[in-house]
Design a protein around this motif. Structure first.
Motif, PDB file in Angstrom:
ATOM      1  N   PRO A 130      -8.275  12.455 -12.209  1.00 21.66           N
ATOM      2  CA  PRO A 130      -7.479  13.503 -11.551  1.00 21.66           C
ATOM      3  C   PRO A 130      -7.144  13.215 -10.090  1.00 21.66           C
ATOM      4  CG  PRO A 130      -9.162  14.505 -12.925  1.00 21.66           C
ATOM      5  CD  PRO A 130      -9.438  13.021 -12.928  1.00 21.66           C
ATOM      6  N   GLY A 131      -8.094  12.731  -9.309  1.00 25.06           N
ATOM      7  CA  GLY A 131      -7.824  12.476  -7.900  1.00 25.06           C
ATOM      8  C   GLY A 131      -6.825  11.363  -7.680  1.00 25.06           C
ATOM      9  N   HIS A 132      -6.976  10.273  -8.433  1.00 27.68           N
ATOM     10  CA  HIS A 132      -6.045   9.154  -8.316  1.00 27.68           C
ATOM     11  C   HIS A 132      -4.659   9.553  -8.808  1.00 27.68           C
ATOM     12  CE1 HIS A 132     -10.059   7.353  -8.456  1.00 27.68           C
ATOM     13  NE2 HIS A 132      -9.549   6.424  -7.673  1.00 27.68           N
ATOM     14  N   ARG A 133      -4.644  10.321  -9.890  1.00 22.11           N
ATOM     15  CA  ARG A 133      -3.373  10.803 -10.446  1.00 22.11           C
ATOM     16  C   ARG A 133      -2.638  11.660  -9.419  1.00 22.11           C
ATOM     17  NH1 ARG A 133      -1.220  12.091 -15.607  1.00 22.11           N
ATOM     18  NH2 ARG A 133       0.134  13.933 -15.541  1.00 22.11           N
ATOM     19  N   ASP A 134      -3.379  12.532  -8.739  1.00 20.07           N
ATOM     20  CA  ASP A 134      -2.760  13.406  -7.745  1.00 20.07           C
ATOM     21  C   ASP A 134      -2.093  12.602  -6.636  1.00 20.07           C
ATOM     22  OD1 ASP A 134      -3.568  15.626  -9.145  1.00 20.07           O
ATOM     23  OD2 ASP A 134      -5.232  16.129  -7.802  1.00 20.07           O
ATOM     24  N   ILE A 135      -2.701  11.513  -6.233  1.00 23.84           N
ATOM     25  CA  ILE A 135      -2.113  10.679  -5.181  1.00 23.84           C
ATOM     26  C   ILE A 135      -0.826  10.028  -5.676  1.00 23.84           C
ATOM     27  CG2 ILE A 135      -2.443   8.557  -3.853  1.00 23.84           C
ATOM     28  CD1 ILE A 135      -5.347   9.426  -3.458  1.00 23.84           C
ATOM     29  N   ILE A 136      -0.862   9.465  -6.885  1.00 21.69           N
ATOM     30  CA  ILE A 136       0.325   8.819  -7.446  1.00 21.69           C
ATOM     31  C   ILE A 136       1.459   9.825  -7.632  1.00 21.69           C
ATOM     32  CG2 ILE A 136       1.240   7.729  -9.559  1.00 21.69           C
ATOM     33  CD1 ILE A 136      -1.434   6.207  -9.740  1.00 21.69           C
ATOM     34  N   LEU A 137       1.122  11.055  -7.988  1.00 17.82           N
ATOM     35  CA  LEU A 137       2.137  12.062  -8.277  1.00 17.82           C
ATOM     36  C   LEU A 137       2.405  13.009  -7.106  1.00 17.82           C
ATOM     37  CD1 LEU A 137       1.282  12.960 -11.983  1.00 17.82           C
ATOM     38  CD2 LEU A 137       2.802  11.171 -11.071  1.00 17.82           C
ATOM     39  N   THR A 138       2.074  12.585  -5.896  1.00 21.73           N
ATOM     40  CA  THR A 138       2.461  13.357  -4.714  1.00 21.73           C
ATOM     41  C   THR A 138       3.928  13.047  -4.422  1.00 21.73           C
ATOM     42  OG1 THR A 138       0.223  13.360  -3.783  1.00 21.73           O
ATOM     43  CG2 THR A 138       2.053  13.734  -2.249  1.00 21.73           C
ATOM     44  N   CYS A 139       4.792  14.014  -4.692  1.00 24.97           N
ATOM     45  CA  CYS A 139       6.237  13.759  -4.630  1.00 24.97           C
ATOM     46  C   CYS A 139       6.752  13.504  -3.217  1.00 24.97           C
ATOM     47  CB  CYS A 139       6.990  14.925  -5.258  1.00 24.97           C
ATOM     48  SG  CYS A 139       6.741  15.083  -7.046  1.00 24.97           S
ATOM     49  N   ASP A 140       6.007  13.905  -2.194  1.00 22.14           N
ATOM     50  CA  ASP A 140       6.462  13.703  -0.818  1.00 22.14           C
ATOM     51  C   ASP A 140       6.445  12.233  -0.396  1.00 22.14           C
ATOM     52  OD1 ASP A 140       6.865  16.410  -0.478  1.00 22.14           O
ATOM     53  OD2 ASP A 140       4.935  16.754   0.499  1.00 22.14           O
ATOM     54  N   TYR A 141       5.644  11.406  -1.048  1.00 25.62           N
ATOM     55  CA  TYR A 141       5.558  10.000  -0.658  1.00 25.62           C
ATOM     56  C   TYR A 141       6.856   9.273  -0.997  1.00 25.62           C
ATOM     57  CZ  TYR A 141       0.498  10.744  -0.179  1.00 25.62           C
ATOM     58  OH  TYR A 141      -0.748  11.206   0.193  1.00 25.62           O
ATOM     59  N   VAL A 142       7.287   8.391  -0.092  1.00 25.42           N
ATOM     60  CA  VAL A 142       8.535   7.643  -0.292  1.00 25.42           C
ATOM     61  C   VAL A 142       8.332   6.132  -0.209  1.00 25.42           C
ATOM     62  CG1 VAL A 142      10.002   9.531   0.527  1.00 25.42           C
ATOM     63  CG2 VAL A 142       9.129   7.841   2.165  1.00 25.42           C
ATOM     64  N   ASP A 143       7.230   5.682   0.410  1.00 18.27           N
ATOM     65  CA  ASP A 143       6.971   4.265   0.599  1.00 18.27           C
ATOM     66  C   ASP A 143       5.660   3.868  -0.071  1.00 18.27           C
ATOM     67  OD1 ASP A 143       9.266   3.791   2.176  1.00 18.27           O
ATOM     68  OD2 ASP A 143       8.223   4.545   3.952  1.00 18.27           O
TER      69      ASP A 143
END
Length: 208
Positions: free
Chosen positions: A172-185
């Motif tokens: 869950p924690g790793h998934r949340d980072i990958i699926l944080t839509c605000d990230y662009v780079d």
């Protein structure tokens, strides 16, 4: 052996073959972040969560001690020329399925990610904190990237990008980072060293 670690900043997460994740929303991480604890996530995998000023993602697993030993590294290293692109393609496929925009490889973030993978392999450890005490936000800024929000997943022991990203998505924690839509780079780092505990050391940095 495989491992995961989650460590967001303000919340963070880690994964063992070994895998680990660390996210920093919009403010730098506190230097007083408590040491991470470990929870068993399944056969051959370990997830560690580190509490921070902001509440971490919920977890249902009870805390346990980290395993004392790990299996010797196996498997040939993937071709480094296509490694970053393979990881990025898999990450962007997961983001697209969740309705998030794609992230693009960014040279400074890739430099920071590669330096951390080199550090983990060179010093035979797997963690978000570098051997010099640095965190992902410190490393990105040292590479010249002035982030507003940043997250990191680290892992060790995984040979193929497909199993690596699948492991992160299963945590869950790793998934949340990958699926944080605000990230662009994005930045991807990978180091292979047969003289280490896990052999394969991975770092994924996502930021805006």
């Amino acid at each position: 052996m495989k491992a995961l670690v989650t460590n967001p900043v303000p919340w963070a997460i880690a994964l063992i073959a070994a895998l680990s994740a660390c996210a920093i929303p919009t403010a730098p991480i506190s230097e007083a972040t408590p040491s991470p604890t470990s929870v068993r996530s399944g056969p051959g995998a370990e997830i560690a969560a580190s509490p921070t000023p902001a509440p971490p993602p919920p977890t249902d697993a009870p805390p346990t001690a980290a395993p004392a030993t790990a299996a010797a590294p196996t498997g040939a290293p993937p071709a480094e020329a296509t490694l970053a692109d393979s990881v990025l393609t898999l990450v962007n496929a997961e983001r697209a399925a969740a309705g998030c925009p794609a992230v693009a490889l960014e040279a400074r973030l890739s430099a920071a990610a590669q330096a951390h993978s080199d550090d983990m392999a060179g010093n035979n450890f797997m963690d978000h904190q570098g051997s010099d005490g640095s965190q992902v936000g410190d490393r990105a800024r040292a590479a010249g990237y002035d982030w507003r929000g940043i997250g990191e997943n680290v892992a060790a022991g995984y040979v193929a990008p497909e199993e690596l990203v699948a492991g992160w998505m299963g945590s869950p924690g790793h998934r949340d980072i990958i699926l944080t839509c605000d990230y662009v780079d994005a930045g991807v780092g990978y180091t292979y060293d047969t003289e280490t505990e896990y052999g394969h050391y991975w770092t994924l940095v996502l930021a805006q």
